[in-house]
Motif scaffolding. Structure first.
Motif, PDB file in Angstrom:
ATOM      1  N   TYR A  35      47.377  39.287  36.498  1.00 38.56           N
ATOM      2  CA  TYR A  35      45.904  38.825  36.733  1.00 38.56           C
ATOM      3  C   TYR A  35      44.816  39.844  36.819  1.00 38.56           C
ATOM      4  CZ  TYR A  35      48.655  34.742  39.316  1.00 38.56           C
ATOM      5  OH  TYR A  35      49.242  33.843  39.680  1.00 38.56           O
ATOM      6  N   GLN A  37      41.164  40.581  38.617  1.00 35.15           N
ATOM      7  CA  GLN A  37      40.107  39.992  39.858  1.00 35.15           C
ATOM      8  C   GLN A  37      38.737  40.854  39.464  1.00 35.15           C
ATOM      9  OE1 GLN A  37      41.183  40.925  43.929  1.00 35.15           O
ATOM     10  NE2 GLN A  37      40.169  38.878  44.392  1.00 35.15           N
ATOM     11  N   LEU A  43      39.894  35.665  40.949  1.00 34.52           N
ATOM     12  CA  LEU A  43      41.180  36.181  40.437  1.00 34.52           C
ATOM     13  C   LEU A  43      41.644  35.059  39.155  1.00 34.52           C
ATOM     14  CD1 LEU A  43      43.549  38.075  41.467  1.00 34.52           C
ATOM     15  CD2 LEU A  43      44.386  36.507  42.836  1.00 34.52           C
ATOM     16  N   LEU A  45      44.382  34.474  36.023  1.00 32.06           N
ATOM     17  CA  LEU A  45      45.553  34.654  35.513  1.00 32.06           C
ATOM     18  C   LEU A  45      45.507  35.010  33.912  1.00 32.06           C
ATOM     19  CD1 LEU A  45      48.896  34.614  35.561  1.00 32.06           C
ATOM     20  CD2 LEU A  45      48.633  32.169  34.933  1.00 32.06           C
ATOM     21  N   PHE A  91      46.185  42.998  38.760  1.00 31.92           N
ATOM     22  CA  PHE A  91      47.193  42.853  39.434  1.00 31.92           C
ATOM     23  C   PHE A  91      48.550  42.292  38.778  1.00 31.92           C
ATOM     24  CE2 PHE A  91      45.715  43.618  43.733  1.00 31.92           C
ATOM     25  CZ  PHE A  91      44.482  43.010  43.836  1.00 31.92           C
ATOM     26  N   PRO A 109      50.396  46.135  44.214  1.00 29.91           N
ATOM     27  CA  PRO A 109      48.794  46.615  44.747  1.00 29.91           C
ATOM     28  C   PRO A 109      47.877  46.835  43.864  1.00 29.91           C
ATOM     29  CG  PRO A 109      50.523  48.569  44.313  1.00 29.91           C
ATOM     30  CD  PRO A 109      50.961  47.438  43.846  1.00 29.91           C
ATOM     31  N   ARG A 112      43.086  49.446  39.542  1.00 28.75           N
ATOM     32  CA  ARG A 112      41.487  49.549  39.462  1.00 28.75           C
ATOM     33  C   ARG A 112      41.282  50.280  38.322  1.00 28.75           C
ATOM     34  NH1 ARG A 112      39.370  47.651  44.132  1.00 28.75           N
ATOM     35  NH2 ARG A 112      40.932  47.148  45.606  1.00 28.75           N
TER      36      ARG A 112
ATOM     37  N   ARG B  41      40.676  45.356  49.506  1.00 27.84           N
ATOM     38  CA  ARG B  41      41.051  46.625  48.597  1.00 27.84           C
ATOM     39  C   ARG B  41      42.565  46.391  48.628  1.00 27.84           C
ATOM     40  NH1 ARG B  41      37.315  49.585  46.364  1.00 27.84           N
ATOM     41  NH2 ARG B  41      38.587  51.410  45.987  1.00 27.84           N
ATOM     42  N   LYS B  42      43.119  45.313  49.099  1.00 25.01           N
ATOM     43  CA  LYS B  42      44.756  45.175  48.846  1.00 25.01           C
ATOM     44  C   LYS B  42      45.004  43.896  47.956  1.00 25.01           C
ATOM     45  CE  LYS B  42      45.626  47.959  52.042  1.00 25.01           C
ATOM     46  NZ  LYS B  42      46.562  49.231  51.754  1.00 25.01           N
ATOM     47  N   GLU B  43      46.253  43.628  47.773  1.00 18.82           N
ATOM     48  CA  GLU B  43      46.642  42.417  47.101  1.00 18.82           C
ATOM     49  C   GLU B  43      46.844  41.296  47.776  1.00 18.82           C
ATOM     50  OE1 GLU B  43      48.576  45.057  47.937  1.00 18.82           O
ATOM     51  OE2 GLU B  43      50.594  44.500  48.382  1.00 18.82           O
ATOM     52  N   PRO B  44      46.779  39.971  47.146  1.00 20.05           N
ATOM     53  CA  PRO B  44      46.856  38.868  47.900  1.00 20.05           C
ATOM     54  C   PRO B  44      48.057  38.549  48.435  1.00 20.05           C
ATOM     55  CG  PRO B  44      45.797  38.439  45.593  1.00 20.05           C
ATOM     56  CD  PRO B  44      46.356  39.963  45.655  1.00 20.05           C
ATOM     57  N   LEU B  87      42.232  32.771  50.192  1.00 19.62           N
ATOM     58  CA  LEU B  87      42.135  32.415  49.120  1.00 19.62           C
ATOM     59  C   LEU B  87      42.798  31.074  48.972  1.00 19.62           C
ATOM     60  CD1 LEU B  87      43.132  35.542  47.160  1.00 19.62           C
ATOM     61  CD2 LEU B  87      40.979  34.616  47.242  1.00 19.62           C
ATOM     62  N   LYS B  97      51.651  28.235  36.870  1.00 18.19           N
ATOM     63  CA  LYS B  97      50.244  28.914  36.905  1.00 18.19           C
ATOM     64  C   LYS B  97      49.615  28.856  38.355  1.00 18.19           C
ATOM     65  CE  LYS B  97      46.107  28.695  33.828  1.00 18.19           C
ATOM     66  NZ  LYS B  97      45.759  28.441  32.390  1.00 18.19           N
ATOM     67  N   LEU B  98      49.200  29.703  38.689  1.00 18.89           N
ATOM     68  CA  LEU B  98      48.465  29.559  40.265  1.00 18.89           C
ATOM     69  C   LEU B  98      46.829  29.500  39.851  1.00 18.89           C
ATOM     70  CD1 LEU B  98      50.268  32.014  42.746  1.00 18.89           C
ATOM     71  CD2 LEU B  98      50.502  29.636  42.342  1.00 18.89           C
ATOM     72  N   PHE B 100      43.342  30.101  41.431  1.00 22.09           N
ATOM     73  CA  PHE B 100      42.623  30.554  42.620  1.00 22.09           C
ATOM     74  C   PHE B 100      41.395  30.328  42.946  1.00 22.09           C
ATOM     75  CE2 PHE B 100      45.549  33.750  44.654  1.00 22.09           C
ATOM     76  CZ  PHE B 100      46.686  33.659  43.488  1.00 22.09           C
ATOM     77  N   GLY B 101      40.787  29.922  44.146  1.00 16.51           N
ATOM     78  CA  GLY B 101      39.654  29.761  44.435  1.00 16.51           C
ATOM     79  C   GLY B 101      39.076  31.262  44.793  1.00 16.51           C
TER      80      GLY B 101
END
Lengths: 116, 110
Positions: A35, A37, A43, A45, A91, A109, A112, B41-44, B87, B97-98, B100-101
């Motif tokens: 992914y 972002q 986000l 895919l 990601f 994680p 960046r 600053r983290k992952e979903p 989200l 396949k996700l 995301f909003g």
């Protein structure tokens, strides 16, 4: 247990350079997802693999992007040549297919990336 | 039109408040629905799946209205630790396949 591992965590490069992002999925998972972002696009895919085979790469922005999964424990996303608009958080996620259909995706994680 | 639309917020609420987020999706073929949480600053991370009959997990309640193509998340008794971006996520057909909003940001203040 180790989750999804990504490297590097941060990458700063100059426009035109090749960038390689790496991912190690959770052991035993058979799906791997990449992914991207950004603030503007959220986000998205890019591509996903099942049992190391690319299934859907319709989200890959253009030919400068390529992804491989040579084995069940490793995948790369390569950008060549990189451009400033590629700056984003990338990601990797993995999941294990179950009888229930779409299963939980576990995200790494992130990397960046900043392209100057 | 985006496939999944959310109010970006931020929703700024005091501790203990009840707050609700909404999400609409455009593809009537959407099959699976989720709420993910993403800290700064983290992952979903998956918060909860959303089922047609509605489901509850502690202080969190998710609802799905297929006719209106609408998903909601209710958080009761908000905690400071609930501050994050929420989200809304859907899948189409049986795809993995996700989609995301863009997320709704929640700030819970003391």
């Amino acid at each position: 247990d180790a989750g999804v591992i990504q490297s590097p965590r941060h990458e700063v490069t100059e426009m035109g350079q090749e960038v390689t992002l790496r991912c190690k999925p959770i052991s035993g998972h058979d799906y791997l997802f990449w992914y991207r972002q950004t603030m503007m696009r959220g986000l998205e895919l890019l591509i996903y693999f099942n049992n190391n085979v690319p299934i859907d790469d319709s989200g890959m922005p253009e030919d400068r992007f390529s992804a491989k999964m040579p084995n069940a424990s490793f995948s790369t996303l390569k950008i060549q040549p990189s451009e400033p608009r590629d700056s984003a958080v990338y990601f990797c996620a993995s999941s294990l297919r179950g009888s229930g259909g779409t299963e939980t995706q576990y995200f790494g994680p992130g990397t960046r990336l900043l392209v100057l | 039109r985006k496939e999944v639309e959310q109010d970006p917020g931020p929703f700024n609420v005091p501790e203990g408040a009840t707050v609700a987020f909404n999400c609409t999706y455009s593809n009537s073929a959407s099959q699976s629905f989720f709420w993910y949480r993403q800290d700064c600053r983290k992952e979903p991370k998956l918060l909860m799946s959303v089922y047609s009959s509605g489901n509850e997990d502690g202080r969190f309640t998710a609802q799905l209205n297929r006719a209106s193509q609408y998903i909601s998340l209710l958080i009761r008794d908000s905690k400071l630790s609930d501050s994050a971006t929420y989200l809304c996520v859907v899948t189409v057909d049986s795809s993995y396949k996700l989609i995301f909003g863009s997320g709704t940001r929640l700030l819970v203040r003391p």
